[in-house]
Design a protein around this motif. Sequence first.
Motif, PDB file in Angstrom:
ATOM      1  N   GLN A  39      48.551  35.560  39.770  1.00  0.00           N
ATOM      2  CA  GLN A  39      47.204  35.029  39.944  1.00  0.00           C
ATOM      3  C   GLN A  39      46.602  35.494  41.269  1.00  0.00           C
ATOM      4  O   GLN A  39      47.317  35.612  42.282  1.00  0.00           O
ATOM      5  CB  GLN A  39      47.227  33.506  39.911  1.00  0.00           C
ATOM      6  N   GLY A  43      40.966  32.640  45.038  1.00  0.00           N
ATOM      7  CA  GLY A  43      40.126  31.845  44.155  1.00  0.00           C
ATOM      8  C   GLY A  43      39.125  31.017  44.940  1.00  0.00           C
ATOM      9  O   GLY A  43      39.502  30.245  45.816  1.00  0.00           O
ATOM     10  N   ASN A 142      42.135  26.603  41.925  1.00  0.00           N
ATOM     11  CA  ASN A 142      41.163  27.523  42.507  1.00  0.00           C
ATOM     12  C   ASN A 142      41.223  28.852  41.765  1.00  0.00           C
ATOM     13  O   ASN A 142      42.289  29.465  41.657  1.00  0.00           O
ATOM     14  CB  ASN A 142      41.451  27.737  43.995  1.00  0.00           C
ATOM     15  N   ILE A 143      40.085  29.284  41.236  1.00  0.00           N
ATOM     16  CA  ILE A 143      40.039  30.506  40.442  1.00  0.00           C
ATOM     17  C   ILE A 143      38.929  31.422  40.954  1.00  0.00           C
ATOM     18  O   ILE A 143      38.059  31.007  41.718  1.00  0.00           O
ATOM     19  CB  ILE A 143      39.830  30.198  38.946  1.00  0.00           C
ATOM     20  N   THR A 144      38.963  32.657  40.508  1.00  0.00           N
ATOM     21  CA  THR A 144      37.957  33.619  40.925  1.00  0.00           C
ATOM     22  C   THR A 144      36.669  33.430  40.129  1.00  0.00           C
ATOM     23  O   THR A 144      36.650  32.765  39.087  1.00  0.00           O
ATOM     24  CB  THR A 144      38.455  35.061  40.721  1.00  0.00           C
ATOM     25  N   GLN A 147      37.170  34.763  36.604  1.00  0.00           N
ATOM     26  CA  GLN A 147      37.929  33.847  35.760  1.00  0.00           C
ATOM     27  C   GLN A 147      37.060  32.678  35.318  1.00  0.00           C
ATOM     28  O   GLN A 147      37.109  32.265  34.156  1.00  0.00           O
ATOM     29  CB  GLN A 147      39.160  33.335  36.518  1.00  0.00           C
ATOM     30  N   TYR A 148      36.259  32.154  36.227  1.00  0.00           N
ATOM     31  CA  TYR A 148      35.396  31.023  35.882  1.00  0.00           C
ATOM     32  C   TYR A 148      34.334  31.436  34.862  1.00  0.00           C
ATOM     33  O   TYR A 148      34.026  30.679  33.938  1.00  0.00           O
ATOM     34  CB  TYR A 148      34.734  30.456  37.134  1.00  0.00           C
ATOM     35  N   MET A 207      44.184  33.166  33.230  1.00  0.00           N
ATOM     36  CA  MET A 207      44.774  32.179  34.118  1.00  0.00           C
ATOM     37  C   MET A 207      46.181  31.829  33.636  1.00  0.00           C
ATOM     38  O   MET A 207      46.556  32.089  32.499  1.00  0.00           O
ATOM     39  CB  MET A 207      43.898  30.915  34.149  1.00  0.00           C
TER      40      MET A 207
END
Length: 224
Positions: A39, A43, A142-144, A147-148, A207
């Motif tokens: 991952q 993020g 917490n994601i990029t 990704q979101y 994810m």
Amino acid sequence: MIFRIIRFFAKGLLAFLLLMLLYFVGAIIGSVIPVNLAQPENGEISIYLRSNGAHTDFIFPIENEVVNWNKLISAEHILSKRGNFNYISFGWGDLEFYQKTPEWDDVAFPTAMQAVFLPTPSAMHVEFESGIRMHQPTIPINITRQQYLKLSEYVYQSFEKNPAGDIKPVKALHYNKNDAFFHANRALNLFYTCNTWVNNGLKYADMKACLWTPFDTGIFYQYQ
């Protein structure tokens, strides 16, 4: 004759129990096998996974520079008609199950069996929230931005749309003054549950997720 009938039902029961055993073994194996382990470390958007002990929801920021959910799902669909929320949650499941079981204590065996074994309509449960309620198991992730964006696309694609491209609310169905239900795509079954829907969304967004899981415990296991 009576003994033939008894043997017939005994064999049927044994076959059913064997299938259930294989199902649970498969669920355990699928839950512990991870996908997308690598991952990004940068993020910048925080989302949440929340479970009520059986069912998992996504919780997203109501608005940021990537997605403005206010423009996609109007607060006019909720009873309070408010608009000043910070978060929005999404859950997918069987429509009749949602209608008959506002609390998990209300679960009836016939309703559960129908949801699992019959191809009945599904629904999206959407709730507008002012803050993150931590009284239920909740995981921050917490994601990029990418990704979101993909995860939001997955969630929005799950809504059934009318010919004009608008989402379709389920009339007169609410659990509280800040939620609403909408018609959704696909049907729930033994192999595609509300938690499978969440897990597939995580996979779609690259994810961390399970190979396959019908249960919330598999998803939360991957984020321990």
